[in-house]
Design an enzyme around this catalytic site. Structure first.
Site, mmCIF file in Angstrom:
data_model
loop_
_atom_site.group_PDB
_atom_site.id
_atom_site.type_symbol
_atom_site.label_atom_id
_atom_site.label_comp_id
_atom_site.label_asym_id
_atom_site.label_seq_id
_atom_site.Cartn_x
_atom_site.Cartn_y
_atom_site.Cartn_z
ATOM 1 N N GLY A 1 8.518 -9.779 57.439
ATOM 2 C CA GLY A 1 8.796 -8.537 58.091
ATOM 3 C C GLY A 1 8.052 -8.683 59.517
ATOM 4 N N SER A 2 7.631 -7.357 60.007
ATOM 5 C CA SER A 2 7.056 -7.139 61.414
ATOM 6 C C SER A 2 5.641 -7.746 61.251
ATOM 7 C CB SER A 2 7.128 -5.824 61.792
ATOM 8 O OG SER A 2 6.378 -5.070 60.627
ATOM 9 N N ARG B 1 3.160 -6.113 62.449
ATOM 10 C CA ARG B 1 2.477 -5.032 62.083
ATOM 11 C C ARG B 1 2.196 -5.084 60.476
ATOM 12 N NH1 ARG B 1 3.209 -0.519 59.411
ATOM 13 N NH2 ARG B 1 5.314 -1.053 59.125
ATOM 14 N N GLY C 1 2.654 -7.750 58.238
ATOM 15 C CA GLY C 1 1.738 -8.776 57.984
ATOM 16 C C GLY C 1 0.494 -8.757 58.403
ATOM 17 N N GLU D 1 5.938 -14.352 56.989
ATOM 18 C CA GLU D 1 6.896 -14.858 57.904
ATOM 19 C C GLU D 1 6.997 -13.393 58.539
ATOM 20 O OE1 GLU D 1 8.211 -17.573 58.320
ATOM 21 O OE2 GLU D 1 7.826 -18.679 56.111
ATOM 22 N N CYS E 1 14.617 -13.086 63.161
ATOM 23 C CA CYS E 1 13.413 -13.387 63.963
ATOM 24 C C CYS E 1 13.356 -14.216 64.727
ATOM 25 C CB CYS E 1 12.360 -13.602 62.557
ATOM 26 S SG CYS E 1 13.330 -14.880 61.583
#
Ligand code: NAD
Length: 510
Positions: A241-242, A244, A246, A263, A297
């Site tokens: 995900g983002s 933020r 992570g 990731e 991504c």
């Protein structure tokens, strides 16, 4: 725009608008969340969400299932994954359609995602006979030393909306052959994809009389994700995900000494040198920037073009953008579908404002599309902006079809620009010059997890380890030796002699 939704019934999603099942079939849920299609704005179904009480039951079932699963020989675990791959083949049409309808990517990309799942199943089946450790020579006589890999336990998979089925399978299929059990929280924006994958897997487990807790689904937003990240019973959290998200997940899991595989976001660039083949450049850049409506991504976000060919390349791109047809992604005539939701459209519009405010110039203007065909409110125009690399907006990832173009004088300068962003996922150089290509791939070249030559930045084959550096999180999943993250390593020394030689020559008079 009337869409035939028969594929939902084929995937076991029967109780329309009335709640569907979470992973464990015996559960009755307390709360529901809507799944709304960005394609036509319709409510597809209400999906049950997992309460903290239900979460505990899921984990209990997973713990129990692990006792059985870890002792199933790895090639036999591979056989279950093989059967799942076959079941996916049988359901490819329906599942691909669901991916396209719930997420909004083109039908071809929906099928492609299911194909990636099938491919990773095949990979994992082979891997189930190759979970090798090393043996090494002991310094002591009559001793054997080796390392072996054991399963970790419960692997939590938290996934993003843009690859609603492939990313879970990259993790889950490898984790399963490694002997782990998997608890998956899909994105709250694509919960039905999770339900469908789970229904198919549960059928395979049932046919083989295996516990249902080997794979389970928990549905909901970040709060359900937090149940996983804070839970010491979850040995590894693989979160996609983002950046933020992570940053939070990484620190929470590290705080309890759990393992995490992150990731996260990318900010991917293609360097175009004077020795590039223009046809390859335009195809790679347009596909990379516009595919999945710029919501990969690995989407190409920046084009760093040599000043001598800057006008030629940008003109060719502007021309190519005029041919892009936007509309219902289930119709193969359209090249680009919608963004995931209205909030994403808002982010896209704000980014265009920021580009202009920071001194950028729109070469292909963006904007929201309106009219009956675009009634969901999620369709936008792909756009191109001339910018400088240091602009604040260019340094961050906007998950939308906005392509930044900029020029360079020397290859050293281009590589520096390519690396000069906080993220480090995918990168590419377009050149037929061997020296330029090798410089880009050298230790002084791209700092990304993926570095390509004459291929765009987007997409990846499952055979390689996938992931990126810096704010992309450093994780690696899918192929190569990424499986080692899903196992614990044990070094064992075995003495088959009659004496016990002690370290440092110490002797006891026994
Ligand atoms: P997101 O960060 O909003 O959500 C991703 C997942 O994390 C969701 O399931 C969400 O519920 C969960 N989550 C959010 N906050 C959490 C928290 N505090 N604790 C636990 N779980 C939490 O991302 P998104 O909008 O769904 O996806 C887009 C992002 O994902 C982009 O940044 C994209 O680059 C990235 N992405 C990266 C990869 C990769 O492999 N590097 C692949 C796909 C997507």
């Amino acid at each position: 725009m009337a869409i035939d939704t028969h594929f939902l019934t084929k995937l076991g999603i029967k109780k329309f608008n009335n709640g569907t099942m979470t992973g464990l079939k015996s559960f009755k849920s307390e709360n529901y969340q809507p799944s709304v299609s960005p394609v036509d704005g319709h409510l597809i179904a209400s999906v049950s969400t997992t309460s903290p009480r239900e979460y505990k039951k899921v984990i209990k079932a997973a713990e129990t299932a692990f006792q059985t699963w870890r002792m199933v020989p790895a090639p036999k675990r591979g056989e279950i994954v093989r059967q799942y791959g076959d079941a996916l083949r049988a359901n490819k049409e329906a599942l691909g359609r669901l991916v396209s309808y719930e997420m909004g990517k083109s039908l071809q990309e929906g099928y492609g995602e299911v194909q990636e799942m099938i491919d990773i199943c095949d990979f994992a089946v082979g891997l189930s006979r190759q979970l090798y450790g090393l043996t090494m020579h002991s310094e002591r006589s009559h001793h054997r030393m080796y390392e072996q890999y054991h399963p970790l336990g419960i692997v939590g998979v938290i996934s993003a909306f843009n690859f609603p089925v492939a990313v879970w399978s990259w993790n889950a299929m490898i984790a399963l052959v490694c002997g782990d059990v998997v608890v998956w929280k899909p994105s709250e924006k694509t919960p039905l994809c999770g339900v469908a994958c789970m229904n198919i897997f549960q059928d395979v487990l049932q046919k083989n009389e295996l516990p249902e807790g080997i794979v389970s689904l928990v549905n909901g937003d970040y709060r359900v994700g937090e149940l996983i990240t804070h839970d010491p019973k979850v040995a590894l959290v693989s979160a996609t995900g983002s950046t933020r998200m992570g940053r939070i997940v990484g620190s929470v899991v590290a705080g309890r000494f759990g393992k995490s595989l992150l990731e996260l976001g990318g900010n991917n660039a293609i360097i175009v040198t004077p020795e590039a083949d223009l046809k390859v450049v335009v195809t790679g850049a347009v596909f990379g920037a516009v595919g999945t409506a710029g919501q990969r991504c690995t989407t190409t976000r920046r084009l760093i073009i040599h000043e001598s060919i800057y006008d030629k390349v940008t003109k060719a791109l502007v021309k190519a953008y005029k041919q892009i047809v936007i509309g219902n992604p289930l119709d193969a005539k359209n090249h680009m579908g919608p963004l995931i939701d209205i909030q994403a459209v808002d982010q896209y519009k704000k980014a265009i404002e920021a580009i202009k405010a920071q001194g950028g110039k729109m070469l292909v203007p963006g904007g929201e599309l309106s009219g009956r065909k675009y009634a969901s409110g999620c369709y936008v125009k792909p756009c191109i902006a001339e910018v400088e690399n240091h602009f604040e907006i260019v340094q961050s990832e906007t998950f939308a079809p906005i392509l930044y173009v900029m020029s360079y004088k020397t290859l050293n300068e281009a590589i520096k620009m390519q690396n000069d962003v906080p993220q480090g996922l995918s990168s590419a150089i377009m050149t037929n010059n061997m020296r330029e290509a090798e410089q880009f791939l050298s230790a002084a070249g791209s700092d990304c997890g993926i570095a390509n030559v004459n291929i765009g930045t987007s997409g990846a084959e499952i055979g390689g380890a996938f992931g990126g550096e810096k704010e992309t999180g450093g994780g690696r999943e899918s192929g190569s030796d990424a499986w080692k993250v899903y196992m614990r390593r044990q070094t064992s020394t075995l003495n088959w002699g009659k004496d016990l030689p002690l370290a440092q020559g110490i002797k006891f008079n026994i």
